[in-house]
Scaffold this active site. Structure first.
Site, short mmCIF file in Angstrom:
data_model
loop_
_atom_site.label_atom_id
_atom_site.label_comp_id
_atom_site.label_asym_id
_atom_site.label_seq_id
_atom_site.Cartn_x
_atom_site.Cartn_y
_atom_site.Cartn_z
N GLY A 1 41.03 51.28 10.75
CA GLY A 1 39.84 51.62 9.98
C GLY A 1 40.19 52.34 8.68
N ASP B 1 39.83 47.38 23.58
CA ASP B 1 38.49 47.95 23.48
C ASP B 1 38.46 49.18 24.38
OD1 ASP B 1 35.84 48.63 23.70
OD2 ASP B 1 35.13 46.57 24.05
N SER C 1 32.68 65.75 11.79
CA SER C 1 31.98 65.54 10.53
C SER C 1 31.21 66.79 10.14
CB SER C 1 31.00 64.38 10.73
OG SER C 1 30.10 64.31 9.65
N TYR D 1 24.26 59.17 15.84
CA TYR D 1 25.64 59.24 15.34
C TYR D 1 26.08 60.71 15.22
CZ TYR D 1 29.29 59.88 11.91
OH TYR D 1 30.41 60.35 11.28
N LYS E 1 29.03 63.29 17.38
CA LYS E 1 30.08 64.18 16.86
C LYS E 1 29.95 65.58 17.49
CE LYS E 1 32.11 61.07 14.52
NZ LYS E 1 33.40 60.55 15.03
N ARG F 1 27.28 66.72 -2.64
CA ARG F 1 28.22 66.52 -1.54
C ARG F 1 29.63 66.90 -2.00
NH1 ARG F 1 23.96 65.94 0.31
NH2 ARG F 1 23.12 64.30 1.64
C1 UD1 Z 1 26.64 60.00 5.54
C2 UD1 Z 1 26.03 60.36 6.86
C3 UD1 Z 1 26.92 61.32 7.60
C4 UD1 Z 1 28.28 60.69 7.82
C5 UD1 Z 1 28.83 60.22 6.48
C6 UD1 Z 1 30.06 59.38 6.75
C7 UD1 Z 1 23.61 60.14 6.49
C8 UD1 Z 1 22.31 60.87 6.42
N1 UD1 Z 1 24.70 60.91 6.66
O1 UD1 Z 1 26.75 61.19 4.76
O2 UD1 Z 1 26.35 61.67 8.82
O3 UD1 Z 1 29.14 61.59 8.43
O4 UD1 Z 1 27.90 59.42 5.77
O5 UD1 Z 1 30.63 58.94 5.59
O6 UD1 Z 1 23.64 58.94 6.39
N2 UD1 Z 1 23.26 58.01 -2.09
C9 UD1 Z 1 22.50 57.41 -3.09
N3 UD1 Z 1 22.45 56.04 -3.13
C10 UD1 Z 1 23.11 55.25 -2.22
C11 UD1 Z 1 23.88 55.86 -1.21
C12 UD1 Z 1 23.91 57.25 -1.18
O7 UD1 Z 1 21.90 58.08 -3.92
O8 UD1 Z 1 23.00 54.02 -2.33
C13 UD1 Z 1 23.34 59.47 -2.04
C14 UD1 Z 1 22.84 60.09 -0.75
O9 UD1 Z 1 21.47 60.34 -0.81
C15 UD1 Z 1 23.69 61.35 -0.66
C16 UD1 Z 1 25.00 60.96 -1.36
O10 UD1 Z 1 24.70 59.82 -2.15
O11 UD1 Z 1 23.10 62.37 -1.40
C17 UD1 Z 1 26.10 60.59 -0.38
O12 UD1 Z 1 25.59 59.63 0.54
P1 UD1 Z 1 26.53 58.94 1.66
O13 UD1 Z 1 27.75 58.40 1.03
O14 UD1 Z 1 25.67 58.01 2.44
O15 UD1 Z 1 27.00 60.17 2.55
P2 UD1 Z 1 26.13 61.25 3.34
O16 UD1 Z 1 24.71 60.89 3.41
O17 UD1 Z 1 26.47 62.58 2.75
#
Ligand code: UD1
Length: 342
Positions: free
Chosen positions: A15, A63, A129, A154, A158, A235
């Site tokens: 992965g 698996d 996480s 999910y 964790k 983030r």
């Molecule tokens: C997500 C998961 C988290 C997991 C992690 C693994 C959720 C709510 N949380 O974290 O539990 O451990 O992935 O990698 O799904 N964003 C956009 N546009 C997009 C995609 C994301 O604006 O198309 C924003 C999101 O709102 C967030 C940030 O980008 O603010 C990061 O998003 P993402 O990469 O999905 O991570 P998390 O949500 O922080």
């Protein structure tokens, strides 16, 4: 390490984070055995690892839901430690199919731990996480911040996973470290391995690179009304190679028996918070690509801000992130260009 190289089982070793960790393990002289069921990975990743390290790791397509297969594996192997990545990780899917997540992430964890205990394999590293903290009250987040009720099955796997391991360490010889990852991004600089999302990416960076590559039309920015400096969510984006190296530091701590508690927890992040707009700007600047994006409503379940206090990892593990957000975005872009041209 003693004279004999230590043999480390890496579950989910094909992965995204697993493959980068296998590379760092091999570079550091460990012997690696990979278990992966290819449910969310490709066998070609093995070639990528081999190309980088000049060393083909032993691989078993197992698996982990197959309890007997797990038992047979451990009965026939001499393993010194386990780094356990194998798990499903799509938050949305976990809401739709909770039982799949409890089976894939919890049942398999139990089977692996049972065989470790039975076969006296006493060193375990768990992929946890920052999701366990939910929206933390205090930023940056320290390991002693309280865990919050999980937003998804999910996230719950964790939290429950950490509890299962902690309870096991209380009564067995097992010693364990949970690494609480913030947001992993990037790819190996060789572009031999990287992230391979299946279908429409849910995570920000793969969506960004696929949009820049013309695979997706527009990136949706989920919300610009958060109480953050520019209104978009914040983030802590950690380069996957730095993250991989944190596993080596944690493994050494266990193998050298210098851990002070039988179960320890470490945040793995950069300590720096970046907003979605910061990411877009950094991507455009470091790659020279223009990104098509629009602001849309918030995504359900998203928190406002999460970034790590990394003092504990820095001081206790002796690990610190070295690569920047720009490094991560640049490498993710190089990887995207390579994947697209194949
Ligand atoms: C997500 C998961 C988290 C997991 C992690 C693994 C959720 C709510 N949380 O974290 O539990 O451990 O992935 O990698 O799904 N964003 C956009 N546009 C997009 C995609 C994301 O604006 O198309 C924003 C999101 O709102 C967030 C940030 O980008 O603010 C990061 O998003 P993402 O990469 O999905 O991570 P998390 O949500 O922080």
């Amino acid at each position: 390490m003693g004279n004999q190289p230590k043999r480390i089982l890496v579950t989910g070793g094909l992965g995204f984070i697993g493959s980068h960790t296998v590379v760092e393990l091999q570079n550091d002289g460990y012997e690696v055995v990979i278990i992966d069921d290819l449910s969310n990975s490709k066998i070609e990743v093995l070639d990528g690892i081999t190309a980088i390290t000049n060393n083909k790791p032993e691989y078993h397509q197992i698996d982990l839901k197959n309890k007997q297969a797990v038992a047979d594996f451990f009965a026939n192997q001499k393993i010194d430690g386990v780094i356990h990545f194998a798990a499903s990780k799509a938050v949305g899917e976990s809401v739709e199919q909770p039982l799949k997540y409890y089976e894939n992430n919890i049942a398999t964890l139990v089977y692996v731990l049972q065989e470790m205990v039975k076969n006296k394999v006493n060193h375990f590293i768990f992929s946890s996480s920052c999701t366990v903290y939910g929206q933390a009250d205090v930023l940056p987040i320290t390991e002693s911040a309280p865990t919050k009720p999980a937003e998804s099955p999910y996230g719950n796997t964790k939290q429950i996973g950490e509890e299962i391991i902690a309870e096991t360490t209380k009564v067995e010889e097992l010693n364990a470290i949970a690494l609480r990852y913030f947001n992993p991004i990037g790819a190996h600089e060789s572009t031999e391995i990287g992230e391979l999302p299946i279908g429409v990416p849910q995570n920000l960076i793969p969506f960004v690179t696929q949009t820049a590559a013309g695979i997706r039309e527009t990136l949706s920015v989920f919300g610009d009304d958060y109480p953050t400096p520019d209104g978009t969510a914040v983030r802590d984006y950690i380069h996957v190679v730095d993250l991989a190296k944190a596993h080596i530091a944690a493994l050494k701590r266990l193998l050298d028996k210098i851990n002070v508690q039988k179960m320890e927890y470490f945040n793995v992040g950069t300590g720096k918070g970046s907003s979605v707009l910061d990411v877009i700007k950094a991507f455009e600047k470091s790659t020279g690509e223009k990104l098509n994006y629009k602001i849309v409503g918030r995504r359900e379940g998203d928190i406002t801000s999460a970034y790590a206090n990394t003092t504990k990892a820095n001081q206790v593990l002796g690990w610190k992130s070295a690569l920047t957000l720009e490094d991560g975005l640049e490498s993710a872009w190089k990887w995207q260009c390579k994947v697209k041209s194949q």
